[in-house]
Design an enzyme around this catalytic site. Sequence first.
Site, PDB file in Angstrom:
ATOM      1  N   SER A  71       0.823  -1.215   0.000  1.00 45.86           N
ATOM      2  CA  SER A  71       0.000   0.000   0.000  1.00 45.86           C
ATOM      3  C   SER A  71       0.854   1.261   0.000  1.00 45.86           C
ATOM      4  O   SER A  71       1.975   1.286   0.498  1.00 45.86           O
ATOM      5  CB  SER A  71      -0.918   0.021   1.218  1.00 45.86           C
ATOM      6  OG  SER A  71      -1.657  -1.165   1.310  1.00 45.86           O
TER       7      SER A  71
HETATM    8  N1  SAH Z   1      -0.762  -4.661   3.938  1.00 46.79           N
HETATM    9  C1  SAH Z   1      -0.161  -5.127   2.719  1.00 46.79           C
HETATM   10  C2  SAH Z   1      -1.104  -4.937   1.568  1.00 46.79           C
HETATM   11  C3  SAH Z   1      -0.972  -5.993   0.560  1.00 46.79           C
HETATM   12  S1  SAH Z   1      -2.219  -6.003  -0.687  1.00 46.79           S
HETATM   13  C4  SAH Z   1       1.143  -4.413   2.465  1.00 46.79           C
HETATM   14  O1  SAH Z   1       1.270  -3.268   2.897  1.00 46.79           O
HETATM   15  O2  SAH Z   1       2.013  -4.978   1.837  1.00 46.79           O
HETATM   16  C5  SAH Z   1      -3.505  -6.925   0.063  1.00 46.79           C
HETATM   17  C6  SAH Z   1      -3.185  -8.302   0.500  1.00 46.79           C
HETATM   18  O3  SAH Z   1      -4.407  -8.911   0.929  1.00 46.79           O
HETATM   19  C7  SAH Z   1      -2.640  -9.225  -0.587  1.00 46.79           C
HETATM   20  O4  SAH Z   1      -1.428  -9.789  -0.164  1.00 46.79           O
HETATM   21  C8  SAH Z   1      -3.724 -10.288  -0.773  1.00 46.79           C
HETATM   22  O5  SAH Z   1      -3.227 -11.569  -1.090  1.00 46.79           O
HETATM   23  C9  SAH Z   1      -4.371 -10.273   0.601  1.00 46.79           C
HETATM   24  N2  SAH Z   1      -5.720 -10.828   0.647  1.00 46.79           N
HETATM   25  C10 SAH Z   1      -6.740 -10.657  -0.243  1.00 46.79           C
HETATM   26  N3  SAH Z   1      -7.824 -11.332   0.166  1.00 46.79           N
HETATM   27  C11 SAH Z   1      -7.493 -11.948   1.336  1.00 46.79           C
HETATM   28  C12 SAH Z   1      -8.198 -12.794   2.248  1.00 46.79           C
HETATM   29  N4  SAH Z   1      -9.464 -13.171   2.061  1.00 46.79           N
HETATM   30  N5  SAH Z   1      -7.537 -13.238   3.338  1.00 46.79           N
HETATM   31  C13 SAH Z   1      -6.257 -12.893   3.574  1.00 46.79           C
HETATM   32  N6  SAH Z   1      -5.542 -12.083   2.765  1.00 46.79           N
HETATM   33  C14 SAH Z   1      -6.158 -11.616   1.648  1.00 46.79           C
END
Ligand code: SAH
Length: 223
Positions: A71
Amino acid sequence: MTKDLELAGIGMTSRRTRDRLIQRLEEQGICSTRVLDTIRQVPRHLFLDEALAHRAYEDTALPIGHNQTLSQPYIVARMTEALLEQGPLKKVLEVGTGSGYQTAILAKLVERVFSVERIRPLQEKARQRLSRLSLLNIRLRHSDGGMGWPAESPFDGIIVTAAPGDIPKELLSQLSPDGGRMVIPVGHDGSQKLVLVTRQDDEYRRKVLEPVRFVPLLAGVVR
Ligand code: SAH
């Protein structure tokens, strides 16, 4: 490179570059000193692949593989600030560990962080990166975060970093009835909003914070 040097960063990951990012976040309205100091301290470049590390202190989202993104710092700051607005929190659930960057920020600000990720290789990488920062108050789990983490609930805070169409009931029910707070992007591509939910007993209040763009919250796990 020695571990110390690598953590401190050089060139485009140096102290001065980080200060510029903090200034930009302040200009955009982030005012919590605790949040700003934590973002200044945590080396975002360690959560990216080497080829992208030089862009770590730009205020943009960056790719982390598997079609996912780390993000944008402004969003990390905004969500963390909204979560902590009413004071310190003990137990926080993060849905979507991704790179582990937001996890590290939270670990410095709350007592314990529980973070779930559905894509196993991302979770493994995040685990390695987080262990280099010697943060001992984090637990990671490979699971579908739409289900929350029932065994550890209730949580004083829940932060979701992928967007569902609607807020999952499971997450609402795992929020502490005594002032629990959840920050979550809601809606489909092109019309997502960041929402703050606060719970008092059986009453849930929703406040729309601002328009955002997140990857979708998906069901099931990837091995
Ligand atoms: N907080 C992270 C954001 C990553 S993007 C950072 O700063 O790097 C969002 C993440 O949510 C992705 O890695 C994706 O695989 C995860 N995600 C999406 N749906 C999900 C679910 N149902 N359960 C767990 N993780 C999920």
